[in-house]
Design a protein around this motif. Structure first.
Motif, PDB file in Angstrom:
ATOM      1  N   PHE A 176      29.003   4.060  -4.052  1.00 21.91           N
ATOM      2  CA  PHE A 176      28.399   5.452  -3.589  1.00 21.91           C
ATOM      3  C   PHE A 176      26.945   5.077  -2.763  1.00 21.91           C
ATOM      4  CE2 PHE A 176      26.431   4.661  -7.671  1.00 21.91           C
ATOM      5  CZ  PHE A 176      24.872   4.914  -7.465  1.00 21.91           C
ATOM      6  N   MET A 177      26.821   6.296  -1.798  1.00 23.85           N
ATOM      7  CA  MET A 177      25.491   6.167  -1.085  1.00 23.85           C
ATOM      8  C   MET A 177      24.701   7.229  -1.219  1.00 23.85           C
ATOM      9  SD  MET A 177      24.996   4.968   2.863  1.00 23.85           S
ATOM     10  CE  MET A 177      26.107   6.271   3.645  1.00 23.85           C
ATOM     11  N   ILE A 178      23.426   6.721  -1.451  1.00 18.47           N
ATOM     12  CA  ILE A 178      22.359   7.976  -1.518  1.00 18.47           C
ATOM     13  C   ILE A 178      21.279   8.037  -0.361  1.00 18.47           C
ATOM     14  CG2 ILE A 178      20.784   9.123  -2.975  1.00 18.47           C
ATOM     15  CD1 ILE A 178      22.000   8.146  -5.343  1.00 18.47           C
ATOM     16  N   VAL A 179      21.216   9.010   0.540  1.00 21.35           N
ATOM     17  CA  VAL A 179      20.290   9.064   1.544  1.00 21.35           C
ATOM     18  C   VAL A 179      19.316  10.192   1.046  1.00 21.35           C
ATOM     19  CG1 VAL A 179      19.589   9.251   3.925  1.00 21.35           C
ATOM     20  CG2 VAL A 179      22.036   8.352   3.215  1.00 21.35           C
ATOM     21  N   ALA A 180      17.925   9.901   0.764  1.00 23.68           N
ATOM     22  CA  ALA A 180      17.259  10.587   0.479  1.00 23.68           C
ATOM     23  C   ALA A 180      16.018  10.591   1.260  1.00 23.68           C
ATOM     24  CB  ALA A 180      16.669  10.017  -1.109  1.00 23.68           C
ATOM     25  N   ARG A 181      15.385  11.865   1.683  1.00 25.18           N
ATOM     26  CA  ARG A 181      14.048  11.921   2.311  1.00 25.18           C
ATOM     27  C   ARG A 181      12.936  12.661   1.585  1.00 25.18           C
ATOM     28  NH1 ARG A 181      13.318  11.940   7.704  1.00 25.18           N
ATOM     29  NH2 ARG A 181      15.625  11.850   8.088  1.00 25.18           N
ATOM     30  N   LYS A 182      11.781  12.299   1.712  1.00 20.43           N
ATOM     31  CA  LYS A 182      10.483  12.599   0.916  1.00 20.43           C
ATOM     32  C   LYS A 182      10.003  13.938   1.662  1.00 20.43           C
ATOM     33  CE  LYS A 182       6.867  10.395  -0.099  1.00 20.43           C
ATOM     34  NZ  LYS A 182       5.810   9.552  -0.015  1.00 20.43           N
ATOM     35  N   VAL A 216       9.484   3.330  -5.015  1.00 22.43           N
ATOM     36  CA  VAL A 216       9.929   3.585  -3.679  1.00 22.43           C
ATOM     37  C   VAL A 216       9.268   4.925  -3.029  1.00 22.43           C
ATOM     38  CG1 VAL A 216      11.824   4.774  -2.339  1.00 22.43           C
ATOM     39  CG2 VAL A 216      12.280   2.937  -3.911  1.00 22.43           C
ATOM     40  N   ALA A 217       9.127   6.017  -3.815  1.00 23.47           N
ATOM     41  CA  ALA A 217       8.351   7.254  -3.198  1.00 23.47           C
ATOM     42  C   ALA A 217       6.759   6.876  -2.916  1.00 23.47           C
ATOM     43  CB  ALA A 217       8.200   8.233  -3.998  1.00 23.47           C
ATOM     44  N   ARG A 218       6.169   5.920  -3.728  1.00 18.88           N
ATOM     45  CA  ARG A 218       4.797   5.723  -3.499  1.00 18.88           C
ATOM     46  C   ARG A 218       4.399   5.019  -1.979  1.00 18.88           C
ATOM     47  NH1 ARG A 218       1.653   1.426  -4.022  1.00 18.88           N
ATOM     48  NH2 ARG A 218       3.304   0.092  -4.872  1.00 18.88           N
ATOM     49  N   VAL A 219       5.418   3.838  -1.674  1.00 18.28           N
ATOM     50  CA  VAL A 219       5.279   3.020  -0.744  1.00 18.28           C
ATOM     51  C   VAL A 219       6.015   3.634   0.766  1.00 18.28           C
ATOM     52  CG1 VAL A 219       5.008   1.238  -1.924  1.00 18.28           C
ATOM     53  CG2 VAL A 219       7.178   1.521  -1.022  1.00 18.28           C
ATOM     54  N   LEU A 220       6.701   4.629   0.445  1.00 17.00           N
ATOM     55  CA  LEU A 220       7.284   5.401   1.721  1.00 17.00           C
ATOM     56  C   LEU A 220       6.620   6.340   2.375  1.00 17.00           C
ATOM     57  CD1 LEU A 220      10.185   5.232   3.219  1.00 17.00           C
ATOM     58  CD2 LEU A 220      10.908   6.851   1.547  1.00 17.00           C
ATOM     59  N   THR A 221       6.424   6.514   3.551  1.00 13.55           N
ATOM     60  CA  THR A 221       5.579   7.555   4.396  1.00 13.55           C
ATOM     61  C   THR A 221       6.237   8.959   4.071  1.00 13.55           C
ATOM     62  OG1 THR A 221       6.960   7.351   6.210  1.00 13.55           O
ATOM     63  CG2 THR A 221       5.210   5.902   6.317  1.00 13.55           C
ATOM     64  N   ASP A 222       5.213   9.929   4.163  1.00  6.82           N
ATOM     65  CA  ASP A 222       6.011  11.386   4.085  1.00  6.82           C
ATOM     66  C   ASP A 222       6.989  11.399   5.400  1.00  6.82           C
ATOM     67  OD1 ASP A 222       4.176  11.929   2.195  1.00  6.82           O
ATOM     68  OD2 ASP A 222       2.404  12.541   3.742  1.00  6.82           O
ATOM     69  N   ASP A 223       7.920  12.070   4.943  1.00  3.17           N
ATOM     70  CA  ASP A 223       9.226  12.155   5.701  1.00  3.17           C
ATOM     71  C   ASP A 223       9.894  10.882   6.062  1.00  3.17           C
ATOM     72  OD1 ASP A 223      10.806  14.319   7.060  1.00  3.17           O
ATOM     73  OD2 ASP A 223      10.124  13.509   8.889  1.00  3.17           O
ATOM     74  N   GLY A 224       9.537   9.739   5.101  1.00  8.14           N
ATOM     75  CA  GLY A 224      10.169   8.768   5.422  1.00  8.14           C
ATOM     76  C   GLY A 224      11.784   8.917   4.634  1.00  8.14           C
ATOM     77  N   VAL A 225      12.597   7.819   4.858  1.00 11.95           N
ATOM     78  CA  VAL A 225      13.793   7.987   4.334  1.00 11.95           C
ATOM     79  C   VAL A 225      14.340   6.613   3.510  1.00 11.95           C
ATOM     80  CG1 VAL A 225      16.479   7.831   4.988  1.00 11.95           C
ATOM     81  CG2 VAL A 225      14.882   9.089   6.366  1.00 11.95           C
ATOM     82  N   PHE A 226      14.763   7.001   2.334  1.00  9.31           N
ATOM     83  CA  PHE A 226      15.272   6.008   1.305  1.00  9.31           C
ATOM     84  C   PHE A 226      16.717   5.822   1.249  1.00  9.31           C
ATOM     85  CE2 PHE A 226      16.557   4.746  -3.196  1.00  9.31           C
ATOM     86  CZ  PHE A 226      16.356   3.501  -3.036  1.00  9.31           C
ATOM     87  N   PRO A 275       0.797  -1.278  -0.122  1.00  8.08           N
ATOM     88  CA  PRO A 275       0.133  -0.029  -0.162  1.00  8.08           C
ATOM     89  C   PRO A 275       0.891   1.234  -0.026  1.00  8.08           C
ATOM     90  CG  PRO A 275      -0.791  -1.294   1.725  1.00  8.08           C
ATOM     91  CD  PRO A 275       0.674  -1.955   1.290  1.00  8.08           C
ATOM     92  N   GLU A 276       0.453   2.252  -0.346  1.00  8.34           N
ATOM     93  CA  GLU A 276       0.885   3.521  -0.275  1.00  8.34           C
ATOM     94  C   GLU A 276       1.207   3.955   1.051  1.00  8.34           C
ATOM     95  OE1 GLU A 276      -1.205   6.744  -2.241  1.00  8.34           O
ATOM     96  OE2 GLU A 276      -1.408   5.590  -4.107  1.00  8.34           O
ATOM     97  N   ALA A 277       2.481   4.756   1.382  1.00 12.15           N
ATOM     98  CA  ALA A 277       3.114   5.197   2.635  1.00 12.15           C
ATOM     99  C   ALA A 277       2.800   3.962   3.624  1.00 12.15           C
ATOM    100  CB  ALA A 277       1.980   6.383   2.916  1.00 12.15           C
ATOM    101  N   PHE A 278       3.167   3.032   3.303  1.00 10.12           N
ATOM    102  CA  PHE A 278       3.434   1.636   4.147  1.00 10.12           C
ATOM    103  C   PHE A 278       4.709   1.720   4.804  1.00 10.12           C
ATOM    104  CE2 PHE A 278       3.832  -2.897   5.295  1.00 10.12           C
ATOM    105  CZ  PHE A 278       2.546  -3.012   5.965  1.00 10.12           C
ATOM    106  N   PHE A 279       5.669   2.014   4.552  1.00  5.72           N
ATOM    107  CA  PHE A 279       7.173   1.801   4.961  1.00  5.72           C
ATOM    108  C   PHE A 279       7.656   3.103   5.619  1.00  5.72           C
ATOM    109  CE2 PHE A 279       6.607  -1.674   2.217  1.00  5.72           C
ATOM    110  CZ  PHE A 279       7.088  -2.811   2.992  1.00  5.72           C
ATOM    111  N   ASP A 280       8.298   3.128   6.727  1.00  7.39           N
ATOM    112  CA  ASP A 280       9.024   4.205   7.426  1.00  7.39           C
ATOM    113  C   ASP A 280      10.598   4.699   6.947  1.00  7.39           C
ATOM    114  OD1 ASP A 280       7.028   4.966   9.611  1.00  7.39           O
ATOM    115  OD2 ASP A 280       7.446   2.735   9.901  1.00  7.39           O
ATOM    116  N   LEU A 281      11.046   3.240   6.242  1.00  7.64           N
ATOM    117  CA  LEU A 281      12.418   3.323   5.889  1.00  7.64           C
ATOM    118  C   LEU A 281      12.472   2.218   4.854  1.00  7.64           C
ATOM    119  CD1 LEU A 281      14.927   4.746   6.995  1.00  7.64           C
ATOM    120  CD2 LEU A 281      15.520   2.524   8.166  1.00  7.64           C
ATOM    121  N   ILE A 282      13.342   2.865   3.663  1.00  3.74           N
ATOM    122  CA  ILE A 282      13.419   1.706   2.725  1.00  3.74           C
ATOM    123  C   ILE A 282      15.157   1.763   2.084  1.00  3.74           C
ATOM    124  CG2 ILE A 282      13.055   1.056   0.189  1.00  3.74           C
ATOM    125  CD1 ILE A 282      10.324   2.270   0.566  1.00  3.74           C
TER     126      ILE A 282
END
Length: 248
Positions: A242-248, A127-137, A108-115
């Motif tokens: 390389f590592m990317i840390v991205a927040r919604k 990734v953006a679809r299933v990540l919560t608002d302010d979630g981190v990838f 579902p949408e916004a299901f995960f806090d962290l990916i």
């Protein structure tokens, strides 16, 4: 390697051992982070975490105590079977492993806090679809300059692109998917493999040199490579990430 060739390759590796490289003897100089330690640092005890391209689940199981629920997915059926076997051995009741295509996440949408996603492709919009608002990838990927001396010796390697191009592609995709805060880091570390069999295990169980071992000449090339790059610390190559840390 084409996508179907990669899938077949990972099915074979998954059935053999997943991503368990614990028996390989090697040391690294200049590795600036451990990816799953970084993931674990960002978890809270109430978080739900998704791990894309989980392989045999070894790394996800290592941080099972950091979150309430951890879900690992992989396209390879054999990898998921190995991950489930590893889960039974670890007795981690809060971890689930599911065979799934990262390009079509069945959550579902916004299901995960962290990916998290280590050395595996992902689709930024999913990734953006299933990540919560302010979630981190968080994703760690292999840089194009990884194992440079091996690619030069064999005349082929896992990438022929300019160093940095994959990271820029992913950053652009993440911005388009709506991520507002994107931080990047890189390293190019020196690696030493203690024994010949350690390097052979690495080449047989990763796509560093596509099709390694299928031609008899590969072993002649490898022997020459070992002679030229053996040091007191071991057989020398490099590990570029390389590592990317991205927040919604």
């Amino acid at each position: 390697m084409k996508s179907q060739e990669y899938k077949s390759f990972y099915d074979i590796v998954g059935a053999l051992n997943g991503w368990d490289f614990s028996k390989v003897r090697w040391i690294s100089e200049g590795m600036e982070w451990n990816f799953y330690v970084e993931v674990g640092k960002r978890c809270t005890s109430s978080d739900i975490l998704l791990d894309i391209g989980t392989g045999g689940g070894e790394n996800l199981l290592s941080i099972a105590s950091k979150a309430a629920l951890l879900v690992g997915i992989d396209l390879s059926h054999a990898m998921i079977e190995t991950a489930r076997n590893n889960k039974r051995k670890a007795a981690a009741s809060n971890v689930r492993f599911v065979q799934m295509d990262a390009g079509m996440l069945q959550f579902p949408e916004a299901f995960f806090d962290l990916i998290s996603c280590r050395h595996s492709p992902f689709r930024a919009s999913e990734v953006a679809r299933v990540l919560t608002d302010d979630g981190v990838f968080l994703t760690q990927q292999v840089r194009e300059c990884d194992k440079t001396n091996l690619a030069q010796a064999f005349g082929r390697g896992q990438s022929s692109r300019e160093d940095g191009s994959l990271m820029e592609d992913y950053k652009r995709e993440l911005r388009l998917a709506g991520f507002r805060d994107i931080q990047c880091a890189e390293y190019d570390a020196v690696e030493y493999y203690e024994r010949e069999e350690d390097l052979i295990f690495l080449l047989k169980h990763t796509p560093i040199i596509p099709g390694f071992g299928q031609e008899e000449s590969d072993f002649r090339i490898l022997q020459q490579f070992i002679e030229e790059h053996r040091t007191d610390l071991g057989i020398r190559t490099n590990s570029a990430r390389f590592m990317i840390v991205a927040r919604k």
